[in-house]
Design an enzyme around this catalytic site. Structure first.
Site, short mmCIF file in Angstrom:
data_model
loop_
_atom_site.label_atom_id
_atom_site.label_comp_id
_atom_site.label_asym_id
_atom_site.label_seq_id
_atom_site.Cartn_x
_atom_site.Cartn_y
_atom_site.Cartn_z
N GLY A 11 53.86 34.88 45.87
CA GLY A 11 53.65 33.48 45.50
C GLY A 11 54.84 32.61 45.83
N LEU A 13 56.99 30.91 43.87
CA LEU A 13 58.19 31.25 43.11
C LEU A 13 58.58 32.70 43.32
CD1 LEU A 13 60.39 30.49 41.08
CD2 LEU A 13 58.76 31.06 39.25
N ALA A 61 50.56 34.79 38.73
CA ALA A 61 49.75 33.80 38.02
C ALA A 61 48.58 33.37 38.87
CB ALA A 61 50.60 32.58 37.65
N TYR A 62 47.51 32.98 38.20
CA TYR A 62 46.39 32.31 38.85
C TYR A 62 46.69 30.82 38.75
CZ TYR A 62 41.59 30.81 39.87
OH TYR A 62 40.47 30.21 40.41
N THR A 102 53.77 26.61 32.16
CA THR A 102 53.46 25.35 32.85
C THR A 102 53.34 24.16 31.91
OG1 THR A 102 51.74 24.26 34.19
CG2 THR A 102 51.02 25.97 32.69
N TYR A 126 42.88 26.30 33.40
CA TYR A 126 44.20 26.79 33.81
C TYR A 126 45.22 26.66 32.68
CZ TYR A 126 48.81 26.72 36.00
OH TYR A 126 50.13 26.95 36.29
#
Length: 285
Positions: A11, A13, A61-62, A102, A126
């Site tokens: 991903g 990050l 993460a999604y 987040t 999310y």
């Protein structure tokens, strides 16, 4: 040095974390989903048993915010249930954990910087799934004496590569087309590279910061239009860009109108001053 295991290594990050750790010479285990699938408890147990890390940075993460409204089970499988599996396994094996969350855990309805003790009130799948993940980490490490967990919320993450707002603006800006950019959502652009450097520092020096919930970010706030104009100015691009409202571009998931995370408590704990988002942007790009 402490051995670090990084999940979600492919991903935005995770790739920065992996690249920096390897270049620093840190003892690190880089795991994409094929090496450690956090939705699979057996995969987690095997990876932790094989590599025996002292700290896990969970960057898996999604993150498809709009798609999550349709793929509810997939979002929860990674962000909530998978995170719980990983947190329980780490806590049971006396392994520290650093988890990334987040701004979407907040509704975005307030008009002052969000602090860690402000009530979470996500409006979409999310954000809700990430909030469930936060609670799972906190529960898994509650009253543990031999392992600890840090949760860092971050917003408006971008990088000098890959798929993110900054790279999209550079691509669209170079197209010569007139652009309309949302100007009624407020946050603080935050670069993935400096954030990754910070996370690795905490991983190697856990005494730097007490375990718990923290907000990481830059000085702001700004709108997406502000962010785009700063990108174009830095690259000396002449782009026909005009501000517009969120209603101009409706999306399946509701975006927080205000998601500025207060950066001061974390920076004060570190004895530092937060960097302004424009200064960081110039440095990163």
């Amino acid at each position: 040095m402490r051995k670090v295991l990084i999940t979600g290594a492919n991903g935005q990050l995770g790739s920065r974390l992996s690249e920096l750790a390897l270049s620093n010479g840190d003892p690190v285990i880089v795991c994409d989903r094929t090496k450690l699938d956090i939705t699979d408890p057996t995969s987690i147990e095997q990876a932790l048993s094989k590599h025996r890390p002292q700290v896990v940075i969970n960057a898996a993460a999604y993150t498809a915010v709009d798609q999550a409204e349709e793929e509810v089970e997939k979002a929860y499988a990674v962000n909530a249930v998978g995170t719980e599996h990983l947190a329980r396994a780490c806590a049971d094996s006396s392994i520290d954990m650093i988890h990334i969350s987040t701004d979407y855990v907040f509704s975005g309805n307030q008009s002052e910087p969000y602090r860690t003790d402000d009530e979470a009130s996500p409006t979409g799948v999310y954000g809700q799934s990430k909030w469930e993940g936060e609670k799972a980490v906190q529960s898994a490490f509650a009253d543990r004496e031999n392992s600890h967990a840090w949760i860092f919320r971050v917003a408006w993450l971008y990088d000098s590569r890959g798929k993110n707002f900054a790279q999209t603006m550079l691509r669209l800006g170079a197209s010569g087309k007139a652009l309309k950019i949302v100007d009624d959502q407020l946050g603080a652009p935050t670069a993935a590279g400096p954030f990754a450097e910070f996370l690795l520092k905490v991983a190697q020096n856990p005494e730097l910061l007490r375990p718990g919930m923290w907000h990481y970010g830059t000085l702001g706030p700004a709108t997406w239009y502000d962010f785009a104009r700063a990108i174009f100015a830095h690259k000396e691009m002449d782009v026909d860009a005009t501000p517009c409202t969120t209603e101009t571009y409706p999306t399946p998931a509701q975006r927080p109108a205000y998601s500025y995370l207060d950066p001061y408590p974390l920076m004060q704990a570190l004895g530092q001053k937060p960097e302004h988002w424009k200064d960081q942007l110039r440095r990163v790009l």
